[in-house]
Design a protein around this motif. Structure first.
Motif, mmCIF file in Angstrom:
data_model
loop_
_atom_site.group_PDB
_atom_site.id
_atom_site.type_symbol
_atom_site.label_atom_id
_atom_site.label_comp_id
_atom_site.label_asym_id
_atom_site.label_seq_id
_atom_site.Cartn_x
_atom_site.Cartn_y
_atom_site.Cartn_z
ATOM 1 N N UNK A 33 -20.176 54.601 49.813
ATOM 2 C CA UNK A 33 -21.143 53.493 49.741
ATOM 3 C C UNK A 33 -20.573 52.173 50.267
ATOM 4 N N UNK A 34 -19.277 51.939 50.049
ATOM 5 C CA UNK A 34 -18.667 50.694 50.525
ATOM 6 C C UNK A 34 -18.630 50.666 52.053
ATOM 7 N N UNK A 35 -18.234 51.783 52.674
ATOM 8 C CA UNK A 35 -18.201 51.856 54.136
ATOM 9 C C UNK A 35 -19.617 51.734 54.689
ATOM 10 N N UNK A 36 -20.585 52.371 54.019
ATOM 11 C CA UNK A 36 -21.975 52.287 54.477
ATOM 12 C C UNK A 36 -22.473 50.836 54.408
ATOM 13 N N UNK A 37 -22.075 50.107 53.367
ATOM 14 C CA UNK A 37 -22.486 48.700 53.256
ATOM 15 C C UNK A 37 -21.875 47.866 54.378
ATOM 16 N N UNK A 38 -20.575 48.070 54.634
ATOM 17 C CA UNK A 38 -19.922 47.357 55.738
ATOM 18 C C UNK A 38 -20.578 47.727 57.072
ATOM 19 N N UNK A 39 -20.885 49.006 57.237
ATOM 20 C CA UNK A 39 -21.517 49.497 58.466
ATOM 21 C C UNK A 39 -22.865 48.819 58.674
ATOM 22 N N UNK A 40 -23.685 48.775 57.632
ATOM 23 C CA UNK A 40 -25.013 48.176 57.759
ATOM 24 C C UNK A 40 -24.919 46.680 58.051
ATOM 25 N N UNK A 41 -23.992 45.990 57.390
ATOM 26 C CA UNK A 41 -23.870 44.554 57.658
ATOM 27 C C UNK A 41 -23.342 44.308 59.072
ATOM 28 N N UNK A 42 -22.398 45.127 59.536
ATOM 29 C CA UNK A 42 -21.872 44.968 60.893
ATOM 30 C C UNK A 42 -22.947 45.271 61.930
ATOM 31 N N UNK A 43 -23.718 46.323 61.692
ATOM 32 C CA UNK A 43 -24.770 46.697 62.636
ATOM 33 C C UNK A 43 -25.834 45.594 62.707
ATOM 34 N N UNK A 44 -26.187 44.999 61.568
ATOM 35 C CA UNK A 44 -27.168 43.912 61.588
ATOM 36 C C UNK A 44 -26.587 42.677 62.281
ATOM 37 N N UNK A 45 -25.265 42.432 62.104
ATOM 38 C CA UNK A 45 -24.641 41.312 62.786
ATOM 39 C C UNK A 45 -24.671 41.518 64.300
ATOM 40 N N UNK A 46 -24.410 42.735 64.749
ATOM 41 C CA UNK A 46 -24.451 43.033 66.184
ATOM 42 C C UNK A 46 -25.855 42.792 66.732
ATOM 43 N N UNK A 47 -26.876 43.238 65.993
ATOM 44 C CA UNK A 47 -28.259 43.024 66.444
ATOM 45 C C UNK A 47 -28.588 41.533 66.493
ATOM 46 N N UNK A 48 -28.135 40.776 65.460
ATOM 47 C CA UNK A 48 -28.372 39.340 65.435
ATOM 48 C C UNK A 48 -27.644 38.646 66.592
ATOM 49 N N UNK A 49 -26.397 39.066 66.867
ATOM 50 C CA UNK A 49 -25.633 38.467 67.962
ATOM 51 C C UNK A 49 -26.309 38.747 69.303
ATOM 52 N N UNK A 50 -26.817 39.954 69.476
ATOM 53 C CA UNK A 50 -27.543 40.276 70.712
ATOM 54 C C UNK A 50 -28.784 39.397 70.859
ATOM 55 N N UNK A 51 -29.528 39.227 69.765
ATOM 56 C CA UNK A 51 -30.740 38.397 69.817
ATOM 57 C C UNK A 51 -30.387 36.948 70.114
ATOM 58 N N UNK A 52 -29.332 36.439 69.488
ATOM 59 C CA UNK A 52 -28.916 35.050 69.736
ATOM 60 C C UNK A 52 -28.423 34.880 71.179
ATOM 61 N N UNK A 53 -27.722 35.869 71.706
ATOM 62 C CA UNK A 53 -27.235 35.784 73.084
ATOM 63 C C UNK A 53 -28.407 35.742 74.055
ATOM 64 N N UNK A 54 -29.434 36.528 73.779
ATOM 65 C CA UNK A 54 -30.620 36.503 74.643
ATOM 66 C C UNK A 54 -31.365 35.164 74.504
#
Length: 181
Positions: A33-54
């Motif tokens: 569960x801890x790795x899954x939480x880190x994974x989900x937060x990292x994946x959302x950060x990547x999506x947010x960074x992509x949106x901000x870059x665009x």
């Protein structure tokens, strides 16, 4: 060489996106569960960074002061803001990634890549081990021969104990102690 923040962030996101092809379907992303939480937060950060870059990829549109003059009573205030806007050319904010921080991040990424490679090596072995343990699960029908075949070290230990008569010594000691001698 100093660059503006938006240019630097855009280049950083593009570089990381092209260099690090992340396979999000790997099973180790949800191993605990801890790795899954880190994974989900990292994946959302990547999506947010992509949106901000665009969002900030293009320069902002020019300000329409003539439309503002029609909406505001004090036209002189808009003229002052327009002259200030035309004369003021602030230097872009710059950021240089400190070398020690960059080295620390590179070391961390190298460690993570090694762990991923190790997980990729170990995963098939562990899957085979789990399948074997499920196949040879101890049930009510399991006899000692099956246990000894599954755990040879246990078989050797039992045989050594019988050969050295450890069980008999324990029983003999308890008998002497109970009789009071």
């Amino acid at each position: 060489m100093k660059q503006s923040v938006s240019t630097t962030s855009r280049r950083l996101v593009q570089t990381v996106a092209h260099r690090a092809q992340v396979d999000w379907s790997k099973p180790y992303w949800t191993i605990t569960p801890q790795v899954a939480a880190y994974y989900n937060s990292f994946k959302s950060w990547v999506a947010m960074a992509d949106a901000e870059a665009e969002k900030y990829a293009a320069p902002p549109p020019p300000i329409d002061f003539s439309a503002a003059k029609q909406k505001v009573k004090d036209k002189e205030l808009v003229d002052i803001l327009e002259s200030f806007y035309a004369s003021n050319k602030p230097s872009p904010e710059t950021y240089e990634w400190p070398e020690d921080d960059k080295q620390h991040t590179d070391n961390h990424l190298a460690f993570v890549r090694e762990q991923c490679a190790l997980n990729d090596e170990i995963l098939p072995v562990m899957e085979k081990e789990v399948a074997y343990l499920k196949k040879t699960r101890t049930t009510a029908d399991t006899n000692m021969l099956d246990v000894f075949m599954k755990y040879p070290s246990m078989h050797e230990e039992v045989l050594d104990e019988i050969e050295e008569r450890r069980w008999f010594k324990d029983t003999e000691f308890e008998t002497k102690e109970q009789s009071g001698h």
